[in-house]
Design a protein around this motif. Structure first.
Motif, PDB file in Angstrom:
ATOM      1  N   UNK A   1      40.521 -21.404  60.315  1.00 60.70           N
ATOM      2  CA  UNK A   1      41.063 -22.381  59.866  1.00 60.70           C
ATOM      3  C   UNK A   1      42.857 -22.883  61.587  1.00 60.70           C
ATOM      4  N   UNK A   2      43.496 -21.165  61.934  1.00 65.56           N
ATOM      5  CA  UNK A   2      43.952 -21.656  63.058  1.00 65.56           C
ATOM      6  C   UNK A   2      43.725 -22.168  63.969  1.00 65.56           C
ATOM      7  N   UNK A   3      42.424 -21.419  64.246  1.00 63.51           N
ATOM      8  CA  UNK A   3      41.656 -22.436  65.320  1.00 63.51           C
ATOM      9  C   UNK A   3      41.187 -23.879  64.852  1.00 63.51           C
ATOM     10  N   UNK A   4      40.778 -24.608  63.849  1.00 62.39           N
ATOM     11  CA  UNK A   4      41.380 -25.956  63.990  1.00 62.39           C
ATOM     12  C   UNK A   4      42.114 -26.454  63.424  1.00 62.39           C
ATOM     13  N   UNK A   5      43.297 -25.529  63.034  1.00 63.64           N
ATOM     14  CA  UNK A   5      44.975 -25.603  63.266  1.00 63.64           C
ATOM     15  C   UNK A   5      45.142 -26.678  64.666  1.00 63.64           C
ATOM     16  N   UNK A   6      44.836 -25.605  65.431  1.00 67.92           N
ATOM     17  CA  UNK A   6      44.800 -25.565  67.104  1.00 67.92           C
ATOM     18  C   UNK A   6      44.629 -26.791  67.608  1.00 67.92           C
ATOM     19  N   UNK A   7      42.757 -26.973  67.217  1.00 61.47           N
ATOM     20  CA  UNK A   7      42.836 -28.700  67.968  1.00 61.47           C
ATOM     21  C   UNK A   7      42.967 -29.548  67.371  1.00 61.47           C
ATOM     22  N   UNK A   8      43.416 -29.660  66.007  1.00 61.78           N
ATOM     23  CA  UNK A   8      43.987 -31.284  65.423  1.00 61.78           C
ATOM     24  C   UNK A   8      45.510 -31.044  66.340  1.00 61.78           C
TER      25      UNK A   8
ATOM     26  N   UNK B   1      49.164 -30.469  58.756  1.00 60.98           N
ATOM     27  CA  UNK B   1      48.726 -28.268  58.380  1.00 60.98           C
ATOM     28  C   UNK B   1      49.038 -28.093  57.988  1.00 60.98           C
ATOM     29  N   UNK B   2      50.513 -28.776  58.150  1.00 64.70           N
ATOM     30  CA  UNK B   2      51.337 -27.687  57.186  1.00 64.70           C
ATOM     31  C   UNK B   2      50.719 -27.102  55.358  1.00 64.70           C
ATOM     32  N   UNK B   3      50.038 -28.478  55.063  1.00 69.97           N
ATOM     33  CA  UNK B   3      49.543 -28.205  53.876  1.00 69.97           C
ATOM     34  C   UNK B   3      48.475 -26.865  53.647  1.00 69.97           C
ATOM     35  N   UNK B   4      47.317 -27.640  54.547  1.00 68.53           N
ATOM     36  CA  UNK B   4      45.925 -26.749  55.324  1.00 68.53           C
ATOM     37  C   UNK B   4      46.297 -25.172  55.097  1.00 68.53           C
ATOM     38  N   UNK B   5      47.520 -25.339  56.094  1.00 64.70           N
ATOM     39  CA  UNK B   5      47.794 -24.007  56.361  1.00 64.70           C
ATOM     40  C   UNK B   5      48.107 -22.920  54.461  1.00 64.70           C
ATOM     41  N   UNK B   6      49.232 -23.913  53.990  1.00 66.81           N
ATOM     42  CA  UNK B   6      49.362 -23.256  52.692  1.00 66.81           C
ATOM     43  C   UNK B   6      47.925 -22.825  52.092  1.00 66.81           C
ATOM     44  N   UNK B   7      47.064 -23.912  51.329  1.00 69.55           N
ATOM     45  CA  UNK B   7      46.368 -23.562  51.240  1.00 69.55           C
ATOM     46  C   UNK B   7      45.363 -22.573  51.360  1.00 69.55           C
ATOM     47  N   UNK B   8      45.044 -22.441  52.712  1.00 68.55           N
ATOM     48  CA  UNK B   8      44.920 -20.514  53.403  1.00 68.55           C
ATOM     49  C   UNK B   8      45.051 -19.710  53.243  1.00 68.55           C
ATOM     50  N   UNK B   9      46.129 -19.498  52.867  1.00 68.90           N
ATOM     51  CA  UNK B   9      46.909 -18.955  52.562  1.00 68.90           C
ATOM     52  C   UNK B   9      47.284 -18.309  51.769  1.00 68.90           C
ATOM     53  N   UNK B  10      46.877 -19.471  50.035  1.00 61.88           N
ATOM     54  CA  UNK B  10      46.883 -18.798  48.550  1.00 61.88           C
ATOM     55  C   UNK B  10      45.776 -18.147  48.325  1.00 61.88           C
ATOM     56  N   UNK B  11      44.390 -19.125  49.604  1.00 65.31           N
ATOM     57  CA  UNK B  11      42.887 -18.565  48.836  1.00 65.31           C
ATOM     58  C   UNK B  11      43.213 -17.140  49.766  1.00 65.31           C
TER      59      UNK B  11
END
Length: 83
Positions: free
Chosen positions: A24-31, A44-54
């Motif tokens: 997820x961090x690699x995808x975020x950095x690439x995007x 990306x903030x929403x994506x990382x929030x979802x990842x941290x909930x997971x």
């Protein structure tokens, strides 16, 4: 030695959680390296929030299974049986 792919639906270990977070961090950095706008940053903030909930859900599930396994082992030892 068998190697298994990290599981997103049924994480079993720290390896699964770490692999998903690293991806997820690699995808975020690439995007963010390709596109950098206010909408992209919000996504990306929403994506990382979802990842941290997971991650919270995954760690909770791993700990629950670990507790169930240790309770089962204690019961087996009390009854004089070993696995």
């Amino acid at each position: 030695m068998s190697v298994r792919v990290p599981s997103v639906r049924h994480p079993h270990s720290f390896y699964d959680v770490f692999s998903v977070v690293a991806a997820a961090v690699a995808i975020m950095a690439l995007v963010l390296a390709v596109r950098y706008g206010s909408v992209v940053r919000l996504e990306m903030a929403v994506f990382m929030a979802i990842v941290f909930l997971w991650v919270g859900w995954a760690i909770d599930g791993i700990l629950e299974r670990s507790e169930e396994r240790s309770v089962g082992e204690r019961r087996a030892l009390r009854n004089g049986k070993r696995r």
